[in-house]
Design an enzyme around this catalytic site. Structure first.
Site, short mmCIF file in Angstrom:
data_model
loop_
_atom_site.label_atom_id
_atom_site.label_comp_id
_atom_site.label_asym_id
_atom_site.label_seq_id
_atom_site.Cartn_x
_atom_site.Cartn_y
_atom_site.Cartn_z
N GLU A 134 68.81 -12.35 -24.22
CA GLU A 134 68.37 -11.54 -25.36
C GLU A 134 66.83 -11.55 -25.49
O GLU A 134 66.21 -12.62 -25.51
CB GLU A 134 69.01 -12.10 -26.64
CG GLU A 134 68.57 -11.45 -27.92
CD GLU A 134 68.94 -9.97 -28.01
OE1 GLU A 134 70.07 -9.61 -27.63
OE2 GLU A 134 68.10 -9.17 -28.46
N THR A 153 70.77 -3.85 -26.28
CA THR A 153 71.48 -4.88 -25.50
C THR A 153 72.64 -4.28 -24.71
O THR A 153 72.85 -4.60 -23.53
CB THR A 153 72.01 -5.98 -26.43
OG1 THR A 153 70.89 -6.73 -26.91
CG2 THR A 153 72.95 -6.92 -25.72
N HIS A 166 67.08 -13.51 -30.64
CA HIS A 166 67.15 -12.16 -31.22
C HIS A 166 66.22 -12.12 -32.43
O HIS A 166 66.15 -13.09 -33.20
CB HIS A 166 68.60 -11.89 -31.65
CG HIS A 166 68.88 -10.46 -32.00
ND1 HIS A 166 68.45 -9.87 -33.17
CD2 HIS A 166 69.55 -9.50 -31.32
CE1 HIS A 166 68.84 -8.60 -33.19
NE2 HIS A 166 69.52 -8.35 -32.08
N ASP A 169 67.22 -8.44 -21.43
CA ASP A 169 67.89 -7.16 -21.73
C ASP A 169 66.92 -6.08 -22.17
O ASP A 169 67.12 -4.90 -21.90
CB ASP A 169 69.03 -7.36 -22.74
CG ASP A 169 68.59 -7.89 -24.10
OD1 ASP A 169 67.41 -8.25 -24.27
OD2 ASP A 169 69.46 -7.97 -24.99
N HIS A 170 65.90 -6.47 -22.91
CA HIS A 170 64.90 -5.51 -23.39
C HIS A 170 63.77 -6.30 -24.01
O HIS A 170 63.90 -7.49 -24.29
CB HIS A 170 65.50 -4.53 -24.41
CG HIS A 170 66.27 -5.22 -25.52
ND1 HIS A 170 65.68 -5.95 -26.51
CD2 HIS A 170 67.61 -5.30 -25.76
CE1 HIS A 170 66.60 -6.44 -27.33
NE2 HIS A 170 67.78 -6.07 -26.88
C1 GP9 Z 1 74.43 -9.08 -30.47
C2 GP9 Z 1 73.66 -8.57 -29.32
C3 GP9 Z 1 72.37 -8.01 -29.81
O1 GP9 Z 1 75.71 -9.42 -30.15
O2 GP9 Z 1 74.42 -7.73 -28.55
O3 GP9 Z 1 72.17 -6.68 -29.56
P1 GP9 Z 1 70.76 -5.98 -29.85
O4 GP9 Z 1 70.61 -5.92 -31.35
O5 GP9 Z 1 69.69 -6.83 -29.22
O6 GP9 Z 1 70.87 -4.64 -29.21
#
Ligand code: GP9
Length: 376
Positions: free
Chosen positions: A38, A80, A193, A253-254
């Protein structure tokens, strides 16, 4: 028919047909663990905050990894879930809305299917609830029959959005160990996050007061925490005797702090170079305990994960050449990434080649909206 011709023509033009090289099949038959982290941005790696490493464990892994420093986020509004989608299918996300919500039933050629065909045990794991980004529904369609979410774990420690990375990875390890080998496990982490909450007892960095109250400062702590949990997780797998025969892929992921809290960053004074700018880079590394580390400076992004992994794992390109939109970053003459807004980073080649690269976004949109691979 016109759309079909456009899609098929796009794939034909994409082929590079290069001779194989030393990376081809180098890890054939090994287990594979893919960790999507994350909000992990590249700038945290190898950098120090007043002499303190932010990612000492990832830095340690780099000594035995193929590391791609020029790797870019390509997610759309599905953030994500879009990263997961691209890593598993090598198709860009739909242009409007979130792919997992709009088209959760589509069929794709995917990493889980490629490994399932080889007799691998295949599993996806998520510390959050199955409904987040429509995760379990979409992952089943992508090809993960075995998906485990927060319902499979004891909620004994909640940090920020959900189950802490420490608890999740500790509870996940037995699931991994008990699988029949070879296995392919895909998992994502959660604690790093935004807004990057972490109990004080887990903060080990001394962060200068100029970062006080900022998300940047908070993210230093959560990145350091997640890095620590990944290190412990891999140490445990090593103690289980698994790492000699396992490849571990890790990618971000980003962007996180630069993506969602960019207004705040210029207020931190004085501005230092290494943490200041948003460059859309997320790390991508392929770790194998017994390999010597190297850096590959070819530009790429999430779309390229599947073909790159498939190549080192010895999966014949013919199995995905006409479904994967990305390139194998270990055997390509091209050096570019297409960002979500159509901007091209690097050199896509001639104007026609650049046009082809950018058109990939629209071609993917057509593939998804028609569930093309389900009909072909
Ligand atoms: C939460 C995770 C976060 O389960 O998938 O997603 P995001 O908010 O980073 O897109």
């Amino acid at each position: 028919d016109a759309d079909r011709q456009e899609i098929e023509g796009w794939y034909t033009q994409k082929q590079e047909n290069l001779p194989g090289n030393l990376y081809k099949g180098m890890f054939k038959g090994k287990n594979l663990i893919v960790i999507q982290v994350e909000s992990l941005e590249t700038f945290y790696l190898k950098n120090e905050l007043d002499g303190q490493e932010l990612t000492p464990n990832l830095n340690r892994l780099l000594k035995h990894s193929i590391f791609f420093p020029e790797f870019f986020e390509q997610v759309n509004v599905g953030t994500t879930s879009d990263a997961e989608f691209m890593a598993n299918t090598s198709v860009y996300p739909v242009r409007m809305g979130a792919t997992y919500f709009r088209y959760p039933d589509n069929t794709y050629n995917s990493l889980p299917k490629l490994f399932d065909r080889r007799g691998y045990s295949v599993m996806a794991a998520h510390p959050d609830n199955r409904g987040y980004w429509n995760w379990m529904h979409a992952m089943h369609s992508i090809g993960y029959d075995n998906c485990i979410d927060s319902n499979y774990f004891v909620a004994d420690e909640i940090i920020g959005l959900g189950l802490s990375d420490a608890s999740f990875l500790r509870q996940l390890e037995p699931f991994i160990k008990e699988q029949q080998q070879p296995f392919f496990t895909f998992l994502i982490t959660l604690t790093n996050h935004g807004p990057f909450e972490l109990p004080d007892k887990y903060k080990v960095l001394s962060v200068d007061k100029k970062f006080a109250g900022t998300k940047m400062g908070a993210s230093f702590h959560t990145v350091r925490y997640t890095d620590e949990q990944i290190g412990k997780f891999l140490d445990k797998l090593d103690a289980d005797g698994l790492l000699d025969n396992t490849v571990v892929v890790i990618y971000g992921d980003h962007n996180g702090v630069h993506k969602f809290y960019s207004e705040e960053i210029p207020t931190i004074k004085p501005a230092d170079d290494w943490w200041f700018s948003n460059n859309h880079r997320v790390p991508f590394l392929i770790y194998q305990k017994n390999m010597a580390g190297e850096e590959v400076w070819t530009r790429g992004g999430h779309i390229d994960i599947l073909p790159t992994i498939a190549y080192i794992m010895g999966i014949d390109e013919a199995e995905y050449a006409r479904t994967a939109m990305g390139r194998n970053l270990l055997n390509t003459n091209k050096d570019f990434a297409v960002l979500v807004d159509g901007q091209v980073v690097g050199e896509a080649g001639s104007p026609a080649e650049k046009d082809h690269a950018v058109r990939g976004l629209e071609v993917a949109d057509k593939i998804i909206r028609s569930s093309y691979f389900g009909k072909r």
